[in-house]
Enzyme design. Sequence first.
Site, PDB file in Angstrom:
ATOM      1  N   ASN A  54       0.863  -1.014   0.006  1.00  0.00           N
ATOM      2  CA  ASN A  54       0.162  -0.018   0.157  1.00  0.00           C
ATOM      3  C   ASN A  54       1.075   1.154   0.088  1.00  0.00           C
ATOM      4  O   ASN A  54       1.531   1.832   0.970  1.00  0.00           O
ATOM      5  CB  ASN A  54      -1.111  -0.032   1.358  1.00  0.00           C
ATOM      6  CG  ASN A  54      -1.633   1.175   1.394  1.00  0.00           C
ATOM      7  OD1 ASN A  54      -1.673   2.019   0.339  1.00  0.00           O
ATOM      8  ND2 ASN A  54      -2.373   1.415   2.714  1.00  0.00           N
ATOM      9  N   TRP A  55       1.066   1.777  -1.193  1.00  0.00           N
ATOM     10  CA  TRP A  55       2.012   2.990  -1.437  1.00  0.00           C
ATOM     11  C   TRP A  55       1.398   4.156  -0.719  1.00  0.00           C
ATOM     12  O   TRP A  55       2.106   5.233  -0.592  1.00  0.00           O
ATOM     13  CB  TRP A  55       2.187   3.087  -2.837  1.00  0.00           C
ATOM     14  CG  TRP A  55       3.255   2.178  -3.467  1.00  0.00           C
ATOM     15  CD1 TRP A  55       3.831   1.310  -2.707  1.00  0.00           C
ATOM     16  CD2 TRP A  55       3.717   2.252  -4.931  1.00  0.00           C
ATOM     17  NE1 TRP A  55       4.820   0.596  -3.666  1.00  0.00           N
ATOM     18  CE2 TRP A  55       4.446   1.139  -4.786  1.00  0.00           C
ATOM     19  CE3 TRP A  55       3.251   3.069  -5.712  1.00  0.00           C
ATOM     20  CZ2 TRP A  55       5.011   0.999  -6.318  1.00  0.00           C
ATOM     21  CZ3 TRP A  55       4.108   2.829  -7.194  1.00  0.00           C
ATOM     22  CH2 TRP A  55       4.826   1.580  -7.160  1.00  0.00           C
ATOM     23  N   LYS A  56       0.141   4.223  -0.183  1.00  0.00           N
ATOM     24  CA  LYS A  56      -0.391   5.468   0.425  1.00  0.00           C
ATOM     25  C   LYS A  56      -0.221   6.580  -0.807  1.00  0.00           C
ATOM     26  O   LYS A  56      -0.165   6.487  -2.018  1.00  0.00           O
ATOM     27  CB  LYS A  56       0.254   5.543   1.783  1.00  0.00           C
ATOM     28  CG  LYS A  56      -0.123   4.556   2.599  1.00  0.00           C
ATOM     29  CD  LYS A  56       0.149   4.578   4.058  1.00  0.00           C
ATOM     30  CE  LYS A  56      -0.090   3.416   4.815  1.00  0.00           C
ATOM     31  NZ  LYS A  56      -0.156   3.407   6.144  1.00  0.00           N
TER      32      LYS A  56
ATOM     33  N   GLU B 126      -5.693  -4.738  10.344  1.00  0.00           N
ATOM     34  CA  GLU B 126      -4.750  -3.668  10.671  1.00  0.00           C
ATOM     35  C   GLU B 126      -5.092  -3.024  11.966  1.00  0.00           C
ATOM     36  O   GLU B 126      -5.736  -1.857  12.074  1.00  0.00           O
ATOM     37  CB  GLU B 126      -4.654  -2.698   9.495  1.00  0.00           C
ATOM     38  CG  GLU B 126      -4.354  -3.275   8.315  1.00  0.00           C
ATOM     39  CD  GLU B 126      -3.651  -2.308   7.250  1.00  0.00           C
ATOM     40  OE1 GLU B 126      -2.626  -2.423   6.905  1.00  0.00           O
ATOM     41  OE2 GLU B 126      -4.392  -1.207   7.027  1.00  0.00           O
TER      42      GLU B 126
ATOM     43  N   SER C 196       3.307  -2.061  10.361  1.00  0.00           N
ATOM     44  CA  SER C 196       4.489  -2.446  10.314  1.00  0.00           C
ATOM     45  C   SER C 196       5.194  -3.628   9.864  1.00  0.00           C
ATOM     46  O   SER C 196       6.254  -4.138  10.776  1.00  0.00           O
ATOM     47  CB  SER C 196       5.109  -2.010  11.978  1.00  0.00           C
ATOM     48  OG  SER C 196       4.643  -0.815  12.178  1.00  0.00           O
TER      49      SER C 196
ATOM     50  N   GLU D 278      -6.844   4.998   7.859  1.00  0.00           N
ATOM     51  CA  GLU D 278      -6.607   6.421   7.245  1.00  0.00           C
ATOM     52  C   GLU D 278      -7.788   6.959   6.565  1.00  0.00           C
ATOM     53  O   GLU D 278      -8.194   8.195   6.848  1.00  0.00           O
ATOM     54  CB  GLU D 278      -5.209   6.700   6.713  1.00  0.00           C
ATOM     55  CG  GLU D 278      -4.193   6.238   7.243  1.00  0.00           C
ATOM     56  CD  GLU D 278      -2.858   5.608   6.670  1.00  0.00           C
ATOM     57  OE1 GLU D 278      -2.738   5.674   5.339  1.00  0.00           O
ATOM     58  OE2 GLU D 278      -2.031   5.382   7.322  1.00  0.00           O
TER      59      GLU D 278
ATOM     60  N   GLY E 224       2.606  -0.975   4.158  1.00  0.00           N
ATOM     61  CA  GLY E 224       2.846   0.093   3.827  1.00  0.00           C
ATOM     62  C   GLY E 224       4.412   0.700   3.630  1.00  0.00           C
ATOM     63  O   GLY E 224       5.023   0.317   2.515  1.00  0.00           O
ATOM     64  N   GLY E 225       4.923   1.057   4.446  1.00  0.00           N
ATOM     65  CA  GLY E 225       6.253   1.816   4.443  1.00  0.00           C
ATOM     66  C   GLY E 225       7.361   0.741   3.717  1.00  0.00           C
ATOM     67  O   GLY E 225       8.240   1.118   2.895  1.00  0.00           O
TER      68      GLY E 225
ATOM     69  N   HIS F  94      -9.605   1.611   4.803  1.00  0.00           N
ATOM     70  CA  HIS F  94      -8.396   1.752   5.418  1.00  0.00           C
ATOM     71  C   HIS F  94      -8.658   2.810   6.592  1.00  0.00           C
ATOM     72  O   HIS F  94      -9.233   3.661   6.352  1.00  0.00           O
ATOM     73  CB  HIS F  94      -7.376   2.244   4.357  1.00  0.00           C
ATOM     74  CG  HIS F  94      -5.923   2.173   5.189  1.00  0.00           C
ATOM     75  ND1 HIS F  94      -5.578   3.023   5.866  1.00  0.00           N
ATOM     76  CD2 HIS F  94      -5.044   1.322   5.085  1.00  0.00           C
ATOM     77  CE1 HIS F  94      -4.331   2.552   6.540  1.00  0.00           C
ATOM     78  NE2 HIS F  94      -3.888   1.578   5.861  1.00  0.00           N
TER      79      HIS F  94
ATOM     80  N   GLY G 268       2.359   2.151  10.614  1.00  0.00           N
ATOM     81  CA  GLY G 268       3.589   3.175  10.669  1.00  0.00           C
ATOM     82  C   GLY G 268       4.278   3.710  11.907  1.00  0.00           C
ATOM     83  O   GLY G 268       4.873   4.615  11.846  1.00  0.00           O
TER      84      GLY G 268
HETATM   85  P1  PGA Z   1       2.420   0.264   7.486  1.00  0.00           P
HETATM   86  O1  PGA Z   1       1.363   0.604   6.949  1.00  0.00           O
HETATM   87  O2  PGA Z   1       3.088  -1.270   7.060  1.00  0.00           O
HETATM   88  O3  PGA Z   1       3.648   1.267   7.140  1.00  0.00           O
HETATM   89  O4  PGA Z   1       2.679   0.028   9.123  1.00  0.00           O
HETATM   90  C1  PGA Z   1       0.532  -0.772   6.796  1.00  0.00           C
HETATM   91  C2  PGA Z   1      -0.953  -0.066   6.162  1.00  0.00           C
HETATM   92  O5  PGA Z   1      -1.080   1.045   6.568  1.00  0.00           O
HETATM   93  O6  PGA Z   1      -1.624  -0.753   5.070  1.00  0.00           O
END
Ligand code: PGA
Length: 249
Positions: free
Chosen positions: A9-11, A166, A211, A96, A232-233, A94, A172
Amino acid sequence: MRKSIIAGNWKMNKNIEEAMLFANEIKDSSFSKEVEAVICAPFMALYPLQSVFKDTTVKLGAQNMHYKDNGAYTGEISASMLKDAGITYVILGHSERRQYFGETDEIVNEKVKKALEKELIPILCVGETLEEREASKEKEVIAQQVQKALVGISEEEMKRVVIAYEPVWAIGTGKTATSEQANEIIAFIRMQVKELFGEVSQDISILYGGSVKPENIFDIMAQSDIDGALVGGAALKPESFVKLVNYKE
Ligand code: PGA
């Protein structure tokens, strides 16, 4: 057999040039055949990425969509538009989106229904906040999110739904839920799905997110109920993404 999925997930990261650099770097990698590799890129990059990945096993996903077919919804993207651009998956609900853009369980439900109607695979995200976990309310919260997001979906449609657990406190932050904690909640989610839809619950893929990185993916994937990860990251760097998909090697 449940499908194993590693979805990046590149956001809101990477412009078209950066996305193409990433894609060209990984497109000839030999990916594990047992794992479906998915990249959820920003809308702008999805279409050009599609041409790079078209002869590979890598699938593309969007990070959001609107639940209406078309019309006066300034700034929105429809499921048909995604389908038309060759997109396979769409992340929905998600944390966010829920936190910053006011997405409710009801909105998420509309989106899941529309994605299924248009033959996109929804990756439905659920998860508790730190406050909710500290109050031991995680199961209550997650049961609600799962039930509300899946209202009006048939058993046949449910077979195509992917769920991602999640915990908000692990996104993150570098704080991962322990593999056992994640497995416990994912088994609980599967039980919720079983209560609603019966045995299809055994066939759907439920991912963990928060994470995840090459260093912890093996332990996470070794758990009985975890079928993959939403990352994500650690999915922003080509070599790290390839390592995650090929975690068994
Ligand atoms: P993260 O994000 O791996 O950077 O914790 C995961 C996500 O929000 O899908």
